[in-house]
Scaffold this motif. Structure first.
Motif, short mmCIF file in Angstrom:
data_model
loop_
_atom_site.label_atom_id
_atom_site.label_comp_id
_atom_site.label_asym_id
_atom_site.label_seq_id
_atom_site.Cartn_x
_atom_site.Cartn_y
_atom_site.Cartn_z
N GLY A 195 0.81 -1.21 0.00
CA GLY A 195 0.00 0.00 0.00
C GLY A 195 0.84 1.25 0.00
O GLY A 195 0.49 2.25 -0.65
N ALA A 196 1.98 1.23 0.71
CA ALA A 196 2.86 2.41 0.73
C ALA A 196 3.46 2.66 -0.64
O ALA A 196 3.51 3.80 -1.11
CB ALA A 196 3.96 2.21 1.77
N PHE A 197 3.90 1.60 -1.31
CA PHE A 197 4.46 1.76 -2.65
C PHE A 197 3.40 2.28 -3.61
O PHE A 197 3.69 3.12 -4.47
CB PHE A 197 5.03 0.42 -3.14
N THR A 198 2.20 1.76 -3.50
CA THR A 198 1.11 2.21 -4.38
C THR A 198 0.81 3.69 -4.16
O THR A 198 0.65 4.46 -5.10
CB THR A 198 -0.15 1.38 -4.13
N ARG A 199 0.73 4.08 -2.88
CA ARG A 199 0.44 5.48 -2.56
C ARG A 199 1.54 6.41 -3.03
O ARG A 199 1.26 7.48 -3.59
CB ARG A 199 0.25 5.61 -1.05
N LEU A 211 10.28 7.52 -11.36
CA LEU A 211 10.31 6.86 -10.06
C LEU A 211 8.95 6.26 -9.70
O LEU A 211 8.86 5.19 -9.11
CB LEU A 211 10.74 7.86 -8.99
N ALA A 212 7.87 6.96 -10.09
CA ALA A 212 6.53 6.41 -9.87
C ALA A 212 6.34 5.12 -10.66
O ALA A 212 5.71 4.17 -10.17
CB ALA A 212 5.48 7.45 -10.26
N GLU A 213 6.88 5.07 -11.86
CA GLU A 213 6.79 3.85 -12.66
C GLU A 213 7.54 2.69 -11.99
O GLU A 213 7.05 1.56 -11.96
CB GLU A 213 7.35 4.10 -14.05
N GLU A 214 8.71 2.98 -11.45
CA GLU A 214 9.48 1.93 -10.78
C GLU A 214 8.74 1.39 -9.57
O GLU A 214 8.66 0.17 -9.35
CB GLU A 214 10.86 2.47 -10.36
N THR A 219 5.21 -2.72 -6.98
CA THR A 219 3.93 -3.10 -6.38
C THR A 219 3.30 -4.28 -7.12
O THR A 219 2.79 -5.22 -6.50
CB THR A 219 2.98 -1.90 -6.38
N ALA A 220 3.34 -4.21 -8.45
CA ALA A 220 2.78 -5.31 -9.24
C ALA A 220 3.54 -6.61 -9.01
O ALA A 220 2.94 -7.69 -8.89
CB ALA A 220 2.79 -4.94 -10.72
N ASN A 234 14.61 -6.95 -8.11
CA ASN A 234 14.33 -6.42 -9.45
C ASN A 234 14.30 -4.89 -9.45
O ASN A 234 14.73 -4.26 -10.41
CB ASN A 234 13.00 -6.96 -9.96
N LEU A 235 13.79 -4.30 -8.37
CA LEU A 235 13.80 -2.85 -8.26
C LEU A 235 15.22 -2.30 -8.26
O LEU A 235 15.53 -1.31 -8.94
CB LEU A 235 13.07 -2.42 -6.98
#
Length: 319
Positions: A195-199, A211-214, A219-220, A234-235
């Protein structure tokens, strides 16, 4: 004074009633039906939009088909030259991912460019040299220049990818401390890591889209991959930044040893802020040395002219 008789009055009222009846029946037929007209215009607009959508879809399919044909041709050429290992190289895919090229065909296009560009550059120069008789170059010099252009063509795609990756990493690094602060806020508010990564990805989509794309991809992967460690690694591989590697290490240690994620993220955020401040101080400390040459070239000549110029003019006038 004459009065209208009853028979004439009845006839007149009957005629007026008949006229009003006909008018009442004919008015809906005469008047313009506004609702029907609006419905017709809406239907016409809908048909026009549908036609445009079909045309755009058809154009997109043609474009994808043409691209697929081109990529298939490139792949066939590389397969005939036994370069499948180069295409499947994990190192090459990581380099392209760090530059932002995540398409399945990115490795094929890159490998084909490194193969075809030297031949194209060398061939174009030889054709130009052969067609232009004014060039005073013998055959050996022409072949030497063609070989140099071939070498440039071989290394040019790699240089472009490396330059793009460095620019992208610089952009990611500029926005990474803010992303860490947002992660700390989200985790302390009670959100999970997913949830934190999504937000954070939603908040940074306008200011830091890369950075939002990464974070969105992470998250996916956290949702669909069975191994969370692989998603974190992977990140780090996609970005190639020491800061993301530190974040990956902190998250893995928190999950392995049960330490609070918020504490690890706070420490990491403070380290990134200190690192950014140290980098700014380093640039500020190197500024005087960088300004030496511009001051010598541009400032000192003007200063000498202002100081010595009047004395030279006065001495010339006294001669």
């Amino acid at each position: 004074m004459s009065f209208i008789d009853t028979e004439s009055l009845v006839i007149g009222l009957s005629a007026l009633g008949a006229f009003l009846t006909i008018l009442a029946i004919g008015m809906p037929l005469i008047q313009r039906d506004g609702l029907s007209s609006r419905l017709k215009s809406v239907a016409a607009r809908r048909d026009e939009l549908a036609r445009q959508q079909r045309e755009n879809l058809s154009q997109s399919r043609r474009t994808r088909y043409q691209k697929k044909k081109s990529v298939d041709l490139m792949k066939q050429v590389l397969d005939k030259l036994n370069l499948q290992n180069v295409i499947a190289s994990r190192e090459l895919k990581n380099r392209l991912s760090q530059a932002g090229y995540r398409s399945q065909n990115a490795a094929v296009v890159f490998s084909f460019a490194r193969l075809a560009l030297p031949l194209v550059l060398a061939g174009l120069f030889l054709l130009f040299a052969g067609a232009n008789s004014d060039l005073d170059l013998d055959l050996g010099m022409q072949l030497l220049i063609a070989a140099g252009l071939a070498v440039v063509g071989f290394y040019l795609p790699g240089l472009l990818v490396t330059n793009t990756a460095q620019k992208r990493q610089k952009t990611l690094m500029q926005n990474f401390p803010d992303a860490l602060d947002l992660l700390v806020i989200c985790v302390e508010a009670g959100l999970s890591i997913e949830g934190a990564f999504t937000r954070v990805s939603e908040e940074l989509v306008d200011s830091a889209p890369d950075l939002a794309e990464e974070f969105g991809l992470t998250t996916a992967e956290l949702a669909f991959l069975g191994d969370r460690k692989q998603a974190y690694e992977n990140l780090a591989e996609r970005t190639g930044l020491p800061a993301t590697k530190s974040l990956t290490t902190a998250l893995l240690q928190s999950e392995r040893y049960g330490t609070p994620v918020s504490v690890a993220l706070k420490v990491l955020s403070q380290e990134n802020r200190d690192s950014r401040m140290a980098a700014a101080e380093k640039k500020a400390g190197a500024l005087p040395a960088q300004l030496t040459v511009p001051m010598i070239v541009f400032f000192l000549p003007v200063l000498f002219i202002v100081i010595i110029g009047p004395a030279i003019i006065q001495s010339l006038e006294n001669l």
